[in-house]
Design a protein around this motif. Structure first.
Motif, short mmCIF file in Angstrom:
data_model
loop_
_atom_site.label_atom_id
_atom_site.label_comp_id
_atom_site.label_asym_id
_atom_site.label_seq_id
_atom_site.Cartn_x
_atom_site.Cartn_y
_atom_site.Cartn_z
N ARG A 193 0.80 -1.21 0.00
CA ARG A 193 0.00 0.00 0.00
C ARG A 193 0.84 1.27 0.00
O ARG A 193 1.99 1.29 0.43
CB ARG A 193 -0.94 0.00 1.20
CG ARG A 193 -0.25 -0.19 2.55
CD ARG A 193 -1.27 -0.32 3.68
NE ARG A 193 -0.67 -0.72 4.94
CZ ARG A 193 -0.56 -1.98 5.34
NH1 ARG A 193 -0.96 -2.96 4.56
NH2 ARG A 193 -0.03 -2.27 6.52
N SER A 270 -0.58 -4.07 10.57
CA SER A 270 -0.77 -2.64 10.39
C SER A 270 0.55 -1.89 10.54
O SER A 270 1.54 -2.44 11.04
CB SER A 270 -1.80 -2.11 11.40
OG SER A 270 -1.35 -2.33 12.73
N SER A 292 -2.27 2.56 9.32
CA SER A 292 -2.74 2.00 8.06
C SER A 292 -2.70 0.48 8.10
O SER A 292 -1.91 -0.13 8.83
CB SER A 292 -1.88 2.51 6.89
OG SER A 292 -0.52 2.14 7.06
N ASN A 293 -3.58 -0.12 7.30
CA ASN A 293 -3.59 -1.57 7.13
C ASN A 293 -4.15 -1.88 5.75
O ASN A 293 -4.33 -0.97 4.93
CB ASN A 293 -4.39 -2.27 8.24
CG ASN A 293 -5.81 -1.75 8.36
OD1 ASN A 293 -6.44 -1.37 7.36
ND2 ASN A 293 -6.33 -1.71 9.57
N ALA A 294 -4.45 -3.14 5.48
CA ALA A 294 -4.91 -3.53 4.16
C ALA A 294 -6.23 -2.88 3.79
O ALA A 294 -6.58 -2.76 2.61
CB ALA A 294 -5.04 -5.05 4.08
N LYS A 295 -7.00 -2.42 4.77
CA LYS A 295 -8.30 -1.81 4.51
C LYS A 295 -8.21 -0.32 4.21
O LYS A 295 -9.17 0.28 3.72
CB LYS A 295 -9.23 -2.04 5.70
CG LYS A 295 -9.56 -3.50 5.97
CD LYS A 295 -10.49 -3.64 7.17
CE LYS A 295 -10.82 -5.10 7.44
NZ LYS A 295 -11.72 -5.25 8.63
N GLY A 296 -7.06 0.30 4.53
CA GLY A 296 -6.91 1.72 4.28
C GLY A 296 -6.06 2.40 5.33
O GLY A 296 -5.44 1.74 6.18
#
Length: 389
Positions: A193, A270, A292-296
């Motif tokens: 990301r 995260s 932040s993480n894989a979802k945003g």
């Protein structure tokens, strides 16, 4: 490590270092040079974030009722991958750090950064350090050259000088650096990301307003997959892991503020970026960051995060004390951050006229993690206190 009595945390003083006279004269000369570069660059480039031709800036976006318009709203939005390339702004840097592991279980921490200052005078500085986390031995090196030793790359960059290289394209990054008795050679992928950082309450991601100190574009790629080799004492090891990448540029003055900056990979996948800005009167200017993480990615709201200083380590070389242990109070719980190796001062007085602390840290508490801590501006605090005596 020199641990302070917790009862005295609120009375911490930044004691002046005991520099020799020739070091002081050299640093004064370099400081004058570096300050001149920054001031000239800011004057020449004020209000411009692109060298030529500048893109027309959009009109300031209308603010919601009761909310003042943001200065950042008048600037061109972050544009990737084009913004990976150099911009010709007053100050710009590309920064990498990571803790990489070998199949033997040994681990090594490194950071490498390319700084470019633009103005009537242009120069490029590269800093790099490698720490053997088994022995605590640290290797550091730096270089400075007039001009910008780079070739044009579409949506990227290619800096090469002597035994140094930092190259990036939309498909890969390459890092090379040589030290006295050690070297690194890493190839990084670009998957993962991208995080556009924003100030608390701001509606313009990727651009931070530092008030009187200027405006900065800022984004990260927290987990670039890396593999390559480390050579230490004539022995080469294959290593791999995740590398944190930061890119920051704009018309801002790095000499008016100091900062405590954290970049942490957490065990749940995260990533935490957190910074605390302070002025040269030791007053807190801003505490902000992004989780932040894989979802945003979610920037922290004003007052949502608290940094509590802990123990200090005082450099035996410069006499500068650094707060190297911290408690980070997050909405989700507390993190206790401590260095792997307390002796992680980087004396760059020979290239950028400053001294800072940059080292690998581990986090425990509500969740485990690891990453890097940077402490900048402590040298100026010490010098200021020395003048006040």
């Amino acid at each position: 490590m020199n641990a302070e009595d917790p009862a005295r945390k609120g009375q911490r003083r930044f004691a002046p270092g005991t520099h020799r006279s020739h070091r002081a004269r050299k640093r004064k000369s370099l400081t004058i040079f570096f300050v001149t570069v920054v001031i000239v660059a800011v004057v020449i480039g004020a209000g411009l974030l692109y060298e030529s031709p500048p893109e027309p800036l959009p009109a300031t976006a209308a603010a919601p009722a009761g909310k003042p318009s943001e200065r950042t709203a008048a600037l061109a939005p972050l544009n990737l991958p084009a913004d990976d390339a150099p911009h010709g702004s007053a100050m710009e840097w590309w920064y990498y750090n990571g803790i990489l592991g070998a199949k033997t279980g040994d681990r090594y921490a490194f950071h490498m950064v390319v700084f470019v200052a633009n103005g009537l005078i242009k120069h490029t500085v590269v800093h790099a350090a490698l720490t053997d986390l088994q022995t605590g031995k640290r290797y550091a090196s730096q270089t400075r050259t007039a001009g910008i030793p780079a070739t044009s790359v579409v949506n990227g960059y290619d800096f090469r000088h002597e035994k140094w290289q930092a190259t990036a394209s939309p498909s890969s990054h390459v890092l090379r650096a040589a030290f006295d008795g050690a070297s690194i050679a890493f190839d990084l992928g670009t998957s993962g990301r991208v995080v556009a950082h924003a100030a608390p309450g701001s509606d313009t991601p990727g651009i931070l307003d530092f008030g009187k100190s200027g405006i900065s574009y800022y984004y990260s790629r927290p987990r670039l997959p890396a593999q390559g080799s480390i050579t230490v004492g004539g022995k080469s090891l294959q290593v791999s892991g995740d590398v944190w990448f930061d890119h920051q540029w704009g018309e801002f003055d790095v000499l008016t503020l100091g900062w405590n900056w954290f970049a942490l990979h957490l065990a749940d996948g995260s990533d935490l970026m957190l910074y605390q800005l302070f002025d040269m009167d030791r007053r807190n200017v801003m505490t902000a960051g992004t989780l932040s993480n894989a979802k945003g990615a979610v920037p922290f709201k004003a007052g949502e995060v608290e940094l509590v200083p802990g123990s200090t380590w005082t450099s035996p070389k410069t006499g500068i004390p650094y707060v190297v242990e911290w408690k980070i109070k997050l909405p989700s719980g507390d993190l206790n951050v401590k260095p792997f190796v307390a002796d992680s001062e980087f004396d760059s007085s020979g290239t950028s006229a400053n001294v800072y602390w940059e080292g690998a840290v581990k986090a425990t508490g509500s969740i485990e993690g690891q990453g890097f801590l940077e402490l900048s501006g402590y040298d100026r605090l010490s010098a200021r206190q020395a003048k006040g005596k």
